[in-house]
Scaffold this active site. Structure first.
Site, PDB file in Angstrom:
ATOM      1  CE1 TYR A  64      -5.159   6.726   7.404  1.00  0.00           C
ATOM      2  CE2 TYR A  64      -7.337   7.193   5.967  1.00  0.00           C
ATOM      3  CZ  TYR A  64      -5.805   7.669   6.420  1.00  0.00           C
ATOM      4  OH  TYR A  64      -5.241   8.671   6.688  1.00  0.00           O
ATOM      5  CG  HIS A  82      -3.665   7.400   2.624  1.00  0.00           C
ATOM      6  ND1 HIS A  82      -4.124   7.534   3.442  1.00  0.00           N
ATOM      7  CD2 HIS A  82      -3.213   6.051   2.425  1.00  0.00           C
ATOM      8  CE1 HIS A  82      -3.808   5.724   4.457  1.00  0.00           C
ATOM      9  NE2 HIS A  82      -2.944   4.971   3.152  1.00  0.00           N
ATOM     10  CG  ASP A 130      -1.774  -0.711   1.546  1.00  0.00           C
ATOM     11  OD1 ASP A 130      -2.157  -1.701   0.357  1.00  0.00           O
ATOM     12  OD2 ASP A 130      -2.614  -1.235   1.985  1.00  0.00           O
ATOM     13  CG  ASP A 131       0.314   3.938   2.448  1.00  0.00           C
ATOM     14  OD1 ASP A 131      -1.512   3.563   1.615  1.00  0.00           O
ATOM     15  OD2 ASP A 131       0.458   4.017   3.778  1.00  0.00           O
ATOM     16  CG  HIS A 169       2.324  -0.316   4.014  1.00  0.00           C
ATOM     17  ND1 HIS A 169       2.139  -1.196   5.250  1.00  0.00           N
ATOM     18  CD2 HIS A 169       1.378   0.405   4.252  1.00  0.00           C
ATOM     19  CE1 HIS A 169       0.559  -0.396   5.823  1.00  0.00           C
ATOM     20  NE2 HIS A 169       0.241   0.763   4.674  1.00  0.00           N
ATOM     21  CG  HIS A 227      -4.851   2.837  -0.745  1.00  0.00           C
ATOM     22  ND1 HIS A 227      -5.008   2.001  -0.060  1.00  0.00           N
ATOM     23  CD2 HIS A 227      -3.502   3.621   0.138  1.00  0.00           C
ATOM     24  CE1 HIS A 227      -4.536   2.511   1.446  1.00  0.00           C
ATOM     25  NE2 HIS A 227      -4.003   2.761   1.213  1.00  0.00           N
TER      26      HIS A 227
HETATM   27 NI    NI Z   1      -2.895   2.673   3.638  1.00  0.00          NI
END
Ligand code: NI
Length: 401
Positions: A300, A263, A209-210, A350, A259
Protein backbone atom coordinates in the site's frame (compact mmCIF):
# COMPACT_ATOMS: atom_id res chain seq x y z
CA UNK A 1 129.97 -29.15 -23.47
CA UNK A 2 127.08 -30.60 -25.38
CA UNK A 3 124.77 -32.74 -23.32
CA UNK A 4 122.39 -33.80 -26.09
CA UNK A 5 123.77 -37.34 -26.21
CA UNK A 6 123.22 -37.90 -22.52
CA UNK A 7 119.68 -36.62 -22.69
CA UNK A 8 118.97 -39.06 -25.49
CA UNK A 9 120.42 -41.82 -23.43
CA UNK A 10 118.14 -41.27 -20.49
CA UNK A 11 115.07 -40.31 -22.49
CA UNK A 12 112.97 -42.97 -20.75
CA UNK A 13 113.46 -41.27 -17.41
CA UNK A 14 110.92 -42.42 -14.80
CA UNK A 15 108.63 -39.58 -13.85
CA UNK A 16 109.94 -39.21 -10.33
CA UNK A 17 113.47 -38.39 -11.66
CA UNK A 18 114.42 -35.10 -13.24
CA UNK A 19 117.58 -33.93 -14.98
CA UNK A 20 119.00 -30.83 -13.43
CA UNK A 21 121.98 -28.89 -14.79
CA UNK A 22 124.45 -27.92 -12.11
CA UNK A 23 126.51 -24.75 -12.50
CA UNK A 24 127.68 -23.55 -15.91
CA UNK A 25 129.85 -26.56 -16.84
CA UNK A 26 127.16 -28.56 -18.57
CA UNK A 27 127.15 -31.26 -15.89
CA UNK A 28 123.78 -32.92 -15.46
CA UNK A 29 122.72 -34.55 -12.23
CA UNK A 30 120.00 -37.12 -12.04
CA UNK A 31 117.73 -35.90 -9.22
CA UNK A 32 115.28 -38.16 -7.41
CA UNK A 33 112.34 -35.97 -6.68
CA UNK A 34 110.94 -37.46 -3.48
CA UNK A 35 108.39 -34.79 -2.74
CA UNK A 36 106.95 -34.90 -6.23
CA UNK A 37 106.72 -38.65 -6.05
CA UNK A 38 104.93 -38.54 -2.68
CA UNK A 39 102.46 -36.03 -4.01
CA UNK A 40 101.63 -38.18 -7.04
CA UNK A 41 101.27 -41.21 -4.90
CA UNK A 42 98.65 -39.51 -2.72
CA UNK A 43 96.79 -38.24 -5.74
CA UNK A 44 96.52 -41.62 -7.35
CA UNK A 45 95.20 -43.01 -4.07
CA UNK A 46 92.49 -40.27 -4.07
CA UNK A 47 91.64 -41.07 -7.67
CA UNK A 48 91.04 -44.67 -6.74
CA UNK A 49 88.77 -43.70 -3.86
CA UNK A 50 86.71 -41.48 -6.20
CA UNK A 51 86.45 -44.35 -8.65
CA UNK A 52 85.15 -46.70 -5.95
CA UNK A 53 82.59 -44.15 -4.73
CA UNK A 54 81.53 -43.59 -8.35
CA UNK A 55 81.01 -47.29 -8.92
CA UNK A 56 79.05 -47.66 -5.70
CA UNK A 57 76.88 -44.65 -6.57
CA UNK A 58 76.24 -46.06 -10.04
CA UNK A 59 75.19 -49.39 -8.57
CA UNK A 60 72.91 -47.67 -6.06
CA UNK A 61 71.46 -45.53 -8.85
CA UNK A 62 70.81 -48.61 -10.97
CA UNK A 63 69.17 -50.38 -8.02
CA UNK A 64 66.85 -47.39 -7.66
CA UNK A 65 66.21 -46.68 -11.33
CA UNK A 66 66.06 -50.16 -12.88
CA UNK A 67 62.92 -51.42 -11.14
CA UNK A 68 61.22 -48.13 -12.03
CA UNK A 69 62.37 -48.41 -15.62
CA UNK A 70 61.21 -52.02 -15.83
CA UNK A 71 58.09 -51.13 -13.89
CA UNK A 72 57.36 -48.40 -16.38
CA UNK A 73 57.59 -50.96 -19.19
CA UNK A 74 54.97 -53.20 -17.60
CA UNK A 75 53.02 -50.77 -15.35
CA UNK A 76 53.11 -47.48 -17.17
CA UNK A 77 52.15 -44.61 -14.81
CA UNK A 78 49.33 -42.51 -16.23
CA UNK A 79 49.95 -38.81 -15.91
CA UNK A 80 46.94 -36.54 -15.46
CA UNK A 81 47.53 -32.83 -15.30
CA UNK A 82 44.98 -30.29 -14.19
CA UNK A 83 46.01 -26.98 -15.66
CA UNK A 84 44.35 -24.10 -13.85
CA UNK A 85 43.82 -21.19 -16.22
CA UNK A 86 45.10 -17.73 -15.37
CA UNK A 87 42.52 -15.06 -14.64
CA UNK A 88 42.65 -11.32 -14.27
CA UNK A 89 40.47 -8.39 -13.33
CA UNK A 90 40.67 -4.73 -12.46
CA UNK A 91 40.59 -4.07 -8.73
CA UNK A 92 37.08 -3.89 -7.20
CA UNK A 93 35.33 -4.93 -10.41
CA UNK A 94 33.39 -8.14 -10.95
CA UNK A 95 35.44 -11.19 -10.04
CA UNK A 96 35.87 -13.61 -12.94
CA UNK A 97 34.99 -17.31 -12.70
CA UNK A 98 38.07 -19.50 -12.40
CA UNK A 99 38.47 -22.41 -14.83
CA UNK A 100 40.79 -25.34 -15.43
CA UNK A 101 41.29 -28.12 -17.94
CA UNK A 102 42.35 -31.74 -17.61
CA UNK A 103 45.20 -32.98 -19.76
CA UNK A 104 45.99 -36.68 -20.21
CA UNK A 105 48.01 -37.99 -23.14
CA UNK A 106 47.32 -41.66 -22.33
CA UNK A 107 44.83 -43.91 -24.06
CA UNK A 108 41.70 -42.99 -22.09
CA UNK A 109 40.10 -46.45 -22.42
CA UNK A 110 42.96 -48.00 -20.45
CA UNK A 111 41.87 -49.83 -17.28
CA UNK A 112 43.77 -48.39 -14.32
CA UNK A 113 42.68 -50.83 -11.65
CA UNK A 114 41.50 -54.35 -12.42
CA UNK A 115 39.66 -54.67 -9.12
CA UNK A 116 37.44 -51.60 -9.52
CA UNK A 117 37.59 -51.57 -13.33
CA UNK A 118 38.18 -47.82 -13.30
CA UNK A 119 39.46 -46.49 -16.62
CA UNK A 120 41.38 -43.34 -17.38
CA UNK A 121 38.20 -41.92 -18.94
CA UNK A 122 36.00 -42.68 -15.93
CA UNK A 123 38.59 -41.07 -13.65
CA UNK A 124 38.72 -38.00 -15.90
CA UNK A 125 34.89 -37.83 -15.93
CA UNK A 126 34.85 -38.13 -12.18
CA UNK A 127 37.31 -35.27 -11.75
CA UNK A 128 35.44 -33.20 -14.32
CA UNK A 129 32.01 -33.60 -12.73
CA UNK A 130 30.40 -30.48 -11.26
CA UNK A 131 31.94 -30.86 -7.80
CA UNK A 132 35.03 -32.92 -8.71
CA UNK A 133 37.31 -30.05 -7.79
CA UNK A 134 37.15 -26.51 -6.56
CA UNK A 135 39.32 -23.59 -7.59
CA UNK A 136 40.09 -20.87 -5.10
CA UNK A 137 42.44 -17.96 -4.59
CA UNK A 138 43.35 -15.79 -1.64
CA UNK A 139 42.81 -12.78 -3.89
CA UNK A 140 39.24 -11.49 -3.50
CA UNK A 141 39.51 -8.73 -6.08
CA UNK A 142 39.80 -5.88 -3.61
CA UNK A 143 43.61 -5.91 -3.35
CA UNK A 144 46.02 -5.37 -6.23
CA UNK A 145 48.50 -8.20 -6.72
CA UNK A 146 49.10 -11.69 -8.05
CA UNK A 147 47.61 -14.65 -6.24
CA UNK A 148 47.91 -18.37 -7.02
CA UNK A 149 44.69 -20.12 -8.03
CA UNK A 150 44.70 -23.42 -6.20
CA UNK A 151 42.83 -26.60 -7.02
CA UNK A 152 41.31 -28.88 -4.40
CA UNK A 153 40.08 -32.30 -5.49
CA UNK A 154 36.87 -33.67 -4.00
CA UNK A 155 37.61 -35.93 -1.02
CA UNK A 156 36.44 -39.16 -2.70
CA UNK A 157 38.64 -38.57 -5.76
CA UNK A 158 41.66 -37.74 -3.61
CA UNK A 159 41.05 -40.95 -1.61
CA UNK A 160 40.95 -43.05 -4.81
CA UNK A 161 44.19 -41.48 -6.02
CA UNK A 162 45.85 -42.12 -2.66
CA UNK A 163 44.43 -45.66 -2.41
CA UNK A 164 43.67 -47.97 -5.36
CA UNK A 165 45.40 -45.76 -7.90
CA UNK A 166 48.55 -45.04 -5.92
CA UNK A 167 51.61 -45.56 -8.22
CA UNK A 168 49.27 -45.95 -11.20
CA UNK A 169 48.33 -42.33 -11.63
CA UNK A 170 50.61 -39.37 -11.29
CA UNK A 171 48.29 -36.43 -10.67
CA UNK A 172 49.85 -33.04 -11.27
CA UNK A 173 48.25 -29.67 -10.50
CA UNK A 174 49.57 -26.66 -12.36
CA UNK A 175 48.42 -23.59 -10.45
CA UNK A 176 46.98 -20.61 -12.25
CA UNK A 177 47.69 -16.98 -11.48
CA UNK A 178 44.98 -14.51 -10.52
CA UNK A 179 46.05 -10.97 -11.36
CA UNK A 180 44.19 -8.09 -9.77
CA UNK A 181 45.22 -5.04 -11.75
CA UNK A 182 45.23 -1.40 -10.91
CA UNK A 183 42.74 0.64 -12.95
CA UNK A 184 44.92 2.34 -15.54
CA UNK A 185 44.11 5.48 -17.46
CA UNK A 186 42.77 3.62 -20.51
CA UNK A 187 40.43 1.52 -18.40
CA UNK A 188 39.30 4.53 -16.36
CA UNK A 189 38.34 6.23 -19.62
CA UNK A 190 36.53 3.10 -20.80
CA UNK A 191 34.55 3.04 -17.53
CA UNK A 192 33.69 6.71 -17.79
CA UNK A 193 32.53 6.25 -21.40
CA UNK A 194 30.39 3.29 -20.38
CA UNK A 195 28.86 5.16 -17.45
CA UNK A 196 28.09 8.11 -19.72
CA UNK A 197 26.46 5.84 -22.33
CA UNK A 198 24.41 4.10 -19.60
CA UNK A 199 23.36 7.49 -18.21
CA UNK A 200 22.28 8.72 -21.64
CA UNK A 201 20.42 5.52 -22.60
CA UNK A 202 16.63 6.05 -22.16
CA UNK A 203 15.39 3.39 -19.75
CA UNK A 204 12.44 2.28 -17.68
CA UNK A 205 12.02 -0.03 -14.73
CA UNK A 206 8.89 -2.17 -15.01
CA UNK A 207 7.95 -3.54 -11.58
CA UNK A 208 5.45 -6.28 -10.72
CA UNK A 209 3.83 -6.60 -7.28
CA UNK A 210 1.97 -9.23 -5.27
CA UNK A 211 3.26 -12.34 -7.10
CA UNK A 212 4.60 -14.74 -7.96
CA UNK A 213 1.40 -16.14 -9.44
CA UNK A 214 0.09 -18.43 -12.17
CA UNK A 215 0.96 -15.96 -14.98
CA UNK A 216 4.48 -15.06 -13.82
CA UNK A 217 6.18 -17.81 -15.84
CA UNK A 218 4.49 -16.70 -19.05
CA UNK A 219 5.60 -13.11 -18.40
CA UNK A 220 9.20 -14.17 -17.71
CA UNK A 221 9.34 -15.98 -21.04
CA UNK A 222 8.44 -12.73 -22.76
CA UNK A 223 11.19 -10.88 -20.87
CA UNK A 224 13.70 -13.55 -21.82
CA UNK A 225 12.64 -13.53 -25.47
CA UNK A 226 13.18 -9.76 -25.71
CA UNK A 227 16.32 -9.69 -23.58
CA UNK A 228 14.59 -7.35 -21.14
CA UNK A 229 14.50 -7.30 -17.33
CA UNK A 230 12.17 -6.23 -14.53
CA UNK A 231 11.88 -6.20 -10.74
CA UNK A 232 9.41 -8.49 -8.97
CA UNK A 233 8.20 -7.36 -5.55
CA UNK A 234 7.05 -10.68 -4.20
CA UNK A 235 4.78 -11.61 -1.33
CA UNK A 236 6.81 -14.10 0.71
CA UNK A 237 4.05 -16.63 1.30
CA UNK A 238 3.49 -17.01 -2.48
CA UNK A 239 7.13 -17.83 -3.20
CA UNK A 240 7.17 -21.57 -2.27
CA UNK A 241 4.21 -22.12 -4.64
CA UNK A 242 6.17 -20.95 -7.71
CA UNK A 243 9.80 -21.96 -7.20
CA UNK A 244 10.50 -22.43 -10.93
CA UNK A 245 9.30 -18.91 -11.74
CA UNK A 246 11.44 -17.43 -8.96
CA UNK A 247 14.47 -19.37 -10.16
CA UNK A 248 13.88 -18.18 -13.71
CA UNK A 249 13.75 -14.54 -12.57
CA UNK A 250 17.29 -14.91 -11.30
CA UNK A 251 18.46 -16.81 -14.37
CA UNK A 252 17.36 -14.08 -16.80
CA UNK A 253 18.73 -11.20 -14.73
CA UNK A 254 15.52 -9.93 -13.15
CA UNK A 255 15.70 -8.43 -9.65
CA UNK A 256 14.18 -9.98 -6.53
CA UNK A 257 12.06 -7.49 -4.61
CA UNK A 258 10.46 -7.91 -1.19
CA UNK A 259 6.76 -7.04 -0.71
CA UNK A 260 6.45 -8.36 2.88
CA UNK A 261 5.47 -11.90 3.82
CA UNK A 262 1.68 -11.63 3.71
CA UNK A 263 1.03 -8.17 2.26
CA UNK A 264 0.83 -6.61 5.69
CA UNK A 265 0.37 -2.91 6.35
CA UNK A 266 3.77 -2.46 7.98
CA UNK A 267 2.84 0.85 9.69
CA UNK A 268 0.46 -1.10 11.97
CA UNK A 269 3.15 -3.52 13.17
CA UNK A 270 5.78 -3.55 15.92
CA UNK A 271 9.46 -3.28 15.00
CA UNK A 272 9.93 -7.04 15.55
CA UNK A 273 6.88 -7.80 13.38
CA UNK A 274 8.10 -5.48 10.59
CA UNK A 275 11.48 -7.19 10.61
CA UNK A 276 9.88 -10.66 10.59
CA UNK A 277 7.70 -9.72 7.57
CA UNK A 278 10.82 -8.70 5.66
CA UNK A 279 13.24 -11.40 6.76
CA UNK A 280 10.77 -14.25 6.14
CA UNK A 281 10.38 -13.14 2.53
CA UNK A 282 14.13 -12.72 2.08
CA UNK A 283 14.63 -16.26 3.41
CA UNK A 284 12.00 -17.65 1.03
CA UNK A 285 13.86 -16.08 -1.93
CA UNK A 286 17.21 -17.21 -0.57
CA UNK A 287 16.01 -20.79 -0.13
CA UNK A 288 15.19 -21.05 -3.82
CA UNK A 289 17.80 -18.85 -5.47
CA UNK A 290 20.69 -18.76 -2.99
CA UNK A 291 20.46 -14.99 -2.55
CA UNK A 292 18.04 -12.60 -0.83
CA UNK A 293 15.99 -9.83 -2.38
CA UNK A 294 17.73 -6.48 -2.80
CA UNK A 295 14.91 -3.92 -2.73
CA UNK A 296 11.71 -3.49 -0.72
CA UNK A 297 8.29 -2.16 -1.68
CA UNK A 298 6.05 -1.67 1.33
CA UNK A 299 2.45 -2.88 0.74
CA UNK A 300 0.00 0.00 0.00
CA UNK A 301 3.03 2.29 -0.16
CA UNK A 302 2.51 2.69 3.59
CA UNK A 303 5.57 3.70 5.54
CA UNK A 304 6.63 5.81 8.51
CA UNK A 305 9.78 6.47 10.53
CA UNK A 306 9.48 3.13 12.35
CA UNK A 307 9.27 1.20 9.06
CA UNK A 308 12.07 3.24 7.47
CA UNK A 309 14.30 2.56 10.44
CA UNK A 310 13.48 -1.13 10.85
CA UNK A 311 13.35 -2.39 7.27
CA UNK A 312 17.10 -2.47 6.53
CA UNK A 313 16.55 -2.27 2.77
CA UNK A 314 16.24 0.45 0.08
CA UNK A 315 12.53 1.24 -0.36
CA UNK A 316 11.13 1.61 -3.87
CA UNK A 317 7.84 3.31 -4.76
CA UNK A 318 6.79 4.24 -8.32
CA UNK A 319 6.31 7.21 -10.63
CA UNK A 320 3.73 5.70 -13.02
CA UNK A 321 0.71 3.89 -11.56
CA UNK A 322 -0.96 1.94 -14.37
CA UNK A 323 -4.07 1.30 -12.19
CA UNK A 324 -4.02 -2.20 -13.70
CA UNK A 325 -5.39 -3.66 -10.45
CA UNK A 326 -8.43 -1.37 -10.76
CA UNK A 327 -9.23 -1.38 -14.48
CA UNK A 328 -8.28 -5.04 -15.07
CA UNK A 329 -8.09 -3.92 -18.70
CA UNK A 330 -5.16 -4.90 -20.89
CA UNK A 331 -5.90 -2.04 -23.29
CA UNK A 332 -6.15 0.63 -20.57
CA UNK A 333 -2.95 -0.61 -18.92
CA UNK A 334 -1.00 -0.52 -22.19
CA UNK A 335 -2.29 2.99 -22.95
CA UNK A 336 -1.46 4.30 -19.50
CA UNK A 337 2.15 3.21 -19.86
CA UNK A 338 2.61 4.37 -23.46
CA UNK A 339 1.03 7.75 -22.69
CA UNK A 340 2.83 8.50 -19.44
CA UNK A 341 6.13 6.60 -19.24
CA UNK A 342 9.22 8.78 -19.47
CA UNK A 343 12.90 8.04 -19.29
CA UNK A 344 13.81 7.10 -15.69
CA UNK A 345 10.29 6.13 -14.55
CA UNK A 346 9.45 3.24 -12.24
CA UNK A 347 6.21 1.66 -13.45
CA UNK A 348 3.80 -0.22 -11.16
CA UNK A 349 2.12 -3.38 -12.46
CA UNK A 350 0.80 -6.61 -10.86
CA UNK A 351 1.73 -10.01 -12.30
CA UNK A 352 -1.10 -11.76 -10.40
CA UNK A 353 -3.62 -10.40 -12.93
CA UNK A 354 -3.83 -12.05 -16.34
CA UNK A 355 -4.86 -8.74 -17.95
CA UNK A 356 -1.72 -7.05 -16.59
CA UNK A 357 0.56 -9.83 -17.86
CA UNK A 358 -1.09 -9.56 -21.29
CA UNK A 359 -0.49 -5.80 -21.17
CA UNK A 360 3.17 -6.30 -20.23
CA UNK A 361 3.65 -8.73 -23.10
CA UNK A 362 2.51 -6.00 -25.50
CA UNK A 363 4.43 -3.26 -23.70
CA UNK A 364 7.81 -4.99 -23.66
CA UNK A 365 8.36 -4.91 -27.47
CA UNK A 366 6.46 -1.62 -27.83
CA UNK A 367 8.65 0.21 -25.30
CA UNK A 368 11.83 -1.24 -26.79
CA UNK A 369 10.68 -0.03 -30.20
CA UNK A 370 10.41 3.47 -28.71
CA UNK A 371 14.04 3.25 -27.68
CA UNK A 372 13.66 2.35 -24.00
CA UNK A 373 15.93 -0.19 -22.41
CA UNK A 374 13.95 -2.23 -19.87
CA UNK A 375 16.03 -2.70 -16.72
CA UNK A 376 15.74 -3.57 -13.04
CA UNK A 377 15.30 -0.86 -10.41
CA UNK A 378 18.89 -1.30 -9.21
CA UNK A 379 20.25 -1.10 -12.76
CA UNK A 380 18.27 2.09 -13.37
CA UNK A 381 19.54 3.61 -10.12
CA UNK A 382 23.16 2.70 -10.93
CA UNK A 383 22.93 4.07 -14.47
CA UNK A 384 21.70 7.38 -13.07
CA UNK A 385 24.49 7.48 -10.51
CA UNK A 386 22.49 6.65 -7.37
CA UNK A 387 23.70 4.37 -4.62
CA UNK A 388 20.62 2.86 -2.97
CA UNK A 389 20.59 3.36 0.81
CA UNK A 390 18.71 1.24 3.34
CA UNK A 391 15.64 3.01 4.74
CA UNK A 392 15.55 5.63 1.95
CA UNK A 393 12.56 5.78 -0.40
CA UNK A 394 12.96 6.23 -4.19
CA UNK A 395 10.20 7.06 -6.66
CA UNK A 396 12.09 7.40 -9.97
CA UNK A 397 15.55 7.95 -11.43
CA UNK A 398 15.05 10.67 -14.04
CA UNK A 399 18.13 12.34 -15.47
CA UNK A 400 19.48 15.08 -13.26
CA UNK A 401 17.49 13.95 -10.19
NI1 NI B 1 0.82 -5.00 -3.21
Amino acid sequence: MNNRGKINYIKNLPSNYTLQSQGGGGVLNLHYNRGHNNFDYRRSKNNNAIKYVGVILTIVALIIVLPKAFGALFHHTTEITIQVHDAEMYVNEEKPDFSAELICKDNTSKVLDDKSGITVQSLLDNINRGDGYTLASDGDGTNIGEFPIKCNLAGDIQNTLDGDLKDKVNFVVKLGTFRVKEIDEAHAKELADKAKAAYEQPMLALTFDDGPGPYTDDLLECFEKHDARATFFMVGKNIPNYPDAVKKMGDIGCEFGNHSYDHAKLTKLSIAEIQAEISQTNEAVQNITGRPSTVLRVPYGATNDAVNGACGMPMIQWSVDTLDWKTRSTEATVENVLNFAEDGDIILLHDIHETSVEAAKQLIPALQERGFKLVTVSELAKARGHKLENGNTYFSFHKGE
